[in-house]
Design a protein around this motif. Structure first.
Motif, mmCIF file in Angstrom:
data_model
loop_
_atom_site.group_PDB
_atom_site.id
_atom_site.type_symbol
_atom_site.label_atom_id
_atom_site.label_comp_id
_atom_site.label_asym_id
_atom_site.label_seq_id
_atom_site.Cartn_x
_atom_site.Cartn_y
_atom_site.Cartn_z
ATOM 1 N N ALA A 283 1.195 -0.600 -0.082
ATOM 2 C CA ALA A 283 0.461 -0.122 -0.228
ATOM 3 C C ALA A 283 0.713 0.967 -0.210
ATOM 4 O O ALA A 283 0.289 2.282 -0.387
ATOM 5 N N GLU A 284 1.754 1.084 0.913
ATOM 6 C CA GLU A 284 3.094 2.630 0.828
ATOM 7 C C GLU A 284 3.473 2.875 -0.353
ATOM 8 O O GLU A 284 3.119 3.844 -1.298
ATOM 9 N N VAL A 285 3.541 1.354 -1.441
ATOM 10 C CA VAL A 285 4.731 1.606 -2.535
ATOM 11 C C VAL A 285 3.888 2.422 -3.552
ATOM 12 O O VAL A 285 4.032 2.706 -4.507
ATOM 13 N N ALA A 286 1.957 2.027 -3.340
ATOM 14 C CA ALA A 286 0.739 1.878 -4.232
ATOM 15 C C ALA A 286 0.860 3.380 -4.384
ATOM 16 O O ALA A 286 0.447 4.024 -5.350
ATOM 17 N N ASP A 287 1.161 4.000 -3.238
ATOM 18 C CA ASP A 287 0.640 5.754 -2.668
ATOM 19 C C ASP A 287 1.814 6.505 -3.742
ATOM 20 O O ASP A 287 1.309 8.173 -4.088
ATOM 21 N N SER A 291 0.967 4.143 -11.669
ATOM 22 C CA SER A 291 0.995 2.533 -12.917
ATOM 23 C C SER A 291 1.463 3.385 -14.079
ATOM 24 O O SER A 291 0.122 2.968 -15.078
ATOM 25 N N CYS A 292 2.348 4.086 -15.253
ATOM 26 C CA CYS A 292 2.885 4.920 -15.854
ATOM 27 C C CYS A 292 3.332 3.244 -16.336
ATOM 28 O O CYS A 292 3.134 3.188 -17.803
ATOM 29 N N GLY A 293 3.758 2.421 -16.233
ATOM 30 C CA GLY A 293 5.099 1.419 -16.728
ATOM 31 C C GLY A 293 6.055 1.485 -17.350
ATOM 32 O O GLY A 293 6.231 0.882 -18.576
ATOM 33 N N ASN A 294 6.572 2.818 -17.241
ATOM 34 C CA ASN A 294 8.154 2.973 -17.456
ATOM 35 C C ASN A 294 8.543 1.508 -17.561
ATOM 36 O O ASN A 294 10.011 1.361 -18.139
ATOM 37 N N SER A 339 -11.845 -5.229 -14.536
ATOM 38 C CA SER A 339 -10.396 -5.901 -14.289
ATOM 39 C C SER A 339 -9.759 -7.068 -12.812
ATOM 40 O O SER A 339 -10.356 -7.086 -11.772
ATOM 41 N N VAL A 340 -9.682 -7.981 -13.356
ATOM 42 C CA VAL A 340 -9.063 -8.614 -12.241
ATOM 43 C C VAL A 340 -7.860 -7.747 -10.686
ATOM 44 O O VAL A 340 -8.484 -8.132 -10.059
ATOM 45 N N ARG A 341 -7.284 -7.024 -11.203
ATOM 46 C CA ARG A 341 -6.647 -6.195 -10.663
ATOM 47 C C ARG A 341 -6.819 -4.557 -10.954
ATOM 48 O O ARG A 341 -6.286 -4.049 -11.415
ATOM 49 N N HIS A 342 -8.102 -4.214 -10.263
ATOM 50 C CA HIS A 342 -8.264 -2.553 -10.335
ATOM 51 C C HIS A 342 -7.348 -1.880 -9.276
ATOM 52 O O HIS A 342 -7.821 -0.724 -9.298
ATOM 53 N N THR A 343 -6.556 -2.026 -8.679
ATOM 54 C CA THR A 343 -5.824 -0.860 -8.375
ATOM 55 C C THR A 343 -4.320 -1.119 -7.859
ATOM 56 O O THR A 343 -3.942 -2.421 -8.676
ATOM 57 N N THR A 344 -3.619 0.374 -7.995
ATOM 58 C CA THR A 344 -2.504 0.232 -8.639
ATOM 59 C C THR A 344 -1.053 -1.294 -7.576
ATOM 60 O O THR A 344 -0.611 -1.231 -7.362
ATOM 61 N N GLN A 345 -1.728 -0.958 -5.735
ATOM 62 C CA GLN A 345 -1.237 -2.015 -4.813
ATOM 63 C C GLN A 345 -1.542 -2.806 -5.989
ATOM 64 O O GLN A 345 0.100 -3.250 -6.114
ATOM 65 N N ALA A 346 -2.838 -3.505 -6.283
ATOM 66 C CA ALA A 346 -2.846 -5.001 -6.844
ATOM 67 C C ALA A 346 -1.979 -5.485 -8.307
ATOM 68 O O ALA A 346 -1.010 -6.620 -8.468
ATOM 69 N N ARG A 347 -0.878 -4.412 -8.933
ATOM 70 C CA ARG A 347 -0.694 -4.400 -9.557
ATOM 71 C C ARG A 347 0.918 -4.105 -10.017
ATOM 72 O O ARG A 347 2.163 -4.695 -10.530
ATOM 73 N N TYR A 348 1.053 -3.429 -8.698
ATOM 74 C CA TYR A 348 2.722 -3.516 -8.278
ATOM 75 C C TYR A 348 3.369 -4.414 -7.651
ATOM 76 O O TYR A 348 4.387 -5.360 -8.058
ATOM 77 N N ARG A 349 2.048 -5.064 -7.164
ATOM 78 C CA ARG A 349 2.774 -6.389 -6.266
ATOM 79 C C ARG A 349 2.340 -7.643 -7.805
ATOM 80 O O ARG A 349 3.532 -8.951 -7.053
ATOM 81 N N GLN A 350 1.454 -7.522 -8.137
ATOM 82 C CA GLN A 350 2.004 -8.419 -9.586
ATOM 83 C C GLN A 350 3.237 -8.584 -9.829
ATOM 84 O O GLN A 350 3.583 -9.541 -10.993
#
Length: 410
Positions: A283-287, A291-294, A339-350
């Motif tokens: 959650a901290e890194v998601a803040d 989600s730019c994908g760079n 979407s299966v991963r609808h939060t930035t937190q879920a996408r970064y963790r993935q």
């Protein structure tokens, strides 16, 4: 200088004129020669015709979210770390035409792209033959990882395999570590150990206070890695290395290994990531994450794609193309209903869990080679080595200099 053929594993000394002759030899063999060059304020990989196109006298200073070029105090040709591009863009291009369909009076006809398979009825296009000059050890490991993904499993990507089969690689043992490099932690560098036709170590004068053996400025120690490399080197003027030059090459690599800008603690990393999906650090890194994908675009191993179909307004032709995608985009994990991963937190963790843990289950190796590009080119400076430290519960990440460059950008 002589042109005596060498065996695999043997070494020779190559002058700058010899390096030019080597590039000329590749061009004569109808390779498209790609190497580092300065453009738009960065060192990028592009077509080169000779030594004059290489970034002589330039280095890069890298830190989280920061990259800039600076002048060196010598004219080293490869005195930098890595730039925003990787060799992936040539072997696994950002946009690839899979096929074109034409509708005419005689019916439907299919014109194949590089992704066409034998027996499909399509006419595959002949791929270019690439010669890569200046491939770092971490990038050799990245190419080897993509080899496993695209051509060593049950389903072979025909486009990748055809481009890869014709590639000639001139590797480069690193003489400069960047502020975000950590290849030594991943055991992927700084010395090239496999996967090359020829490998260079640039022997340029070092400052007297470094204690490194001096070598003839502008010369290269070259190691033969394949029969094709031996054949090419045999047609280029070269000479035997002296004991001092061999010692200088070893010292250069050892010096670089000791100057890594980052350290990744990999012990138990697979279990660490897979067993902590609810760690508060996500959650901290998601803040911070945009989600730019760079990070996935500059990564030399990320391979996620999407497929799109486009047709003309008349409905007479259509194209199917494949382009790079990212697990950071909301649509990437979209299925019926959302979407299966609808939060930035879920996408970064993935992304991080797949890269450093699940990849091992899939392909038998980590998906990270320690090049540091994801750290440098993250707009908000997220550092994956720091994230791993935080997930371990470390009180403080490893000590770093204020600008992220432990050796002053030399």
């Amino acid at each position: 200088m002589n042109q005596t053929p060498l065996a695999i594993g043997q070494t020779a000394i190559l002058s700058r004129d010899g390096l030019q002759a080597l590039i000329d030899g590749l061009i004569e063999r109808r390779y498209r020669v790609i190497g580092p060059t300065v453009r738009d304020g960065a060192i990028v990989y592009d077509d080169i015709a000779g030594v004059q196109d290489l970034p002589a006298g330039w280095t890069d200073r890298q830190a989280p979210g920061s990259y800039r070029l600076e002048r060196r105090d010598d004219q080293a040709l490869f005195g930098y770390a890595v730039g925003p591009q990787s060799w992936k863009r040539f072997l696994h291009p950002p946009l690839e035409l899979l096929f074109t369909a034409h509708l005419g009076q005689a019916g439907m006809t299919i014109e194949g792209g590089e992704g066409s398979e034998e027996g499909s009825g399509e006419a595959p296009q002949a791929p270019e033959r690439f010669a890569f000059v200046g491939v770092r050890a971490c990038e050799l490991h990245a190419i080897a990882i993509q080899d496993r993904v695209f051509q060593e499993g049950a389903y072979v990507d025909q486009g990748y395999a055809s481009r890869r089969a014709g590639t000639f690689i001139v590797a480069l043992n690193c003489g400069t570590a960047g502020g975000t490099c950590f290849c030594a932690s991943m055991q992927t560098g700084p010395k090239a150990d496999a996967g090359f036709d020829l490998a260079l170590t640039e022997l340029h004068p070092w400052p007297e206070e470094s204690g490194t053996p001096d070598a003839a400025g502008g010369d290269f120690l070259v190691e033969v890695g394949s029969e094709a490399g031996a054949a090419l080197l045999g047609q280029v003027p070269h000479g035997p290395p002296s004991d001092a030059q061999l010692a200088a090459a070893r010292a250069i690599v050892a010096r670089t290994a000791g100057q890594m800008g980052r350290t990744m603690h990999t012990d138990g990393i697979k279990a660490l990531l897979q067993d902590n999906p609810g760690h508060p650090r996500w959650a901290e890194v998601a803040d911070r994450c945009l989600s730019c994908g760079n990070c996935t675009m500059v990564c030399p191993t990320c391979f996620c794609t999407t497929v799109e179909d486009h047709s003309d307004l008349a409905g007479a032709s259509a194209q199917r193309v494949r382009r790079w995608d990212s697990c950071f985009t909301l649509d990437f994990s979209y299925i019926h209903g959302g979407s299966v991963r609808h939060t930035t937190q879920a996408r970064y963790r993935q992304w991080l869990t797949h890269k450093l843990a699940n990849w091992i289950d899939q392909f038998g190796t980590s998906g990270c080679v320690g090049c540091g590009r994801c750290i440098t080119w993250c707009p908000v400076g997220i550092d994956i080595t720091e994230e791993i430290d935080a997930l371990r519960g470390a009180a403080e990440p490893a000590q770093r200099s204020s600008d992220g460059d432990p050796h002053g950008g030399t």
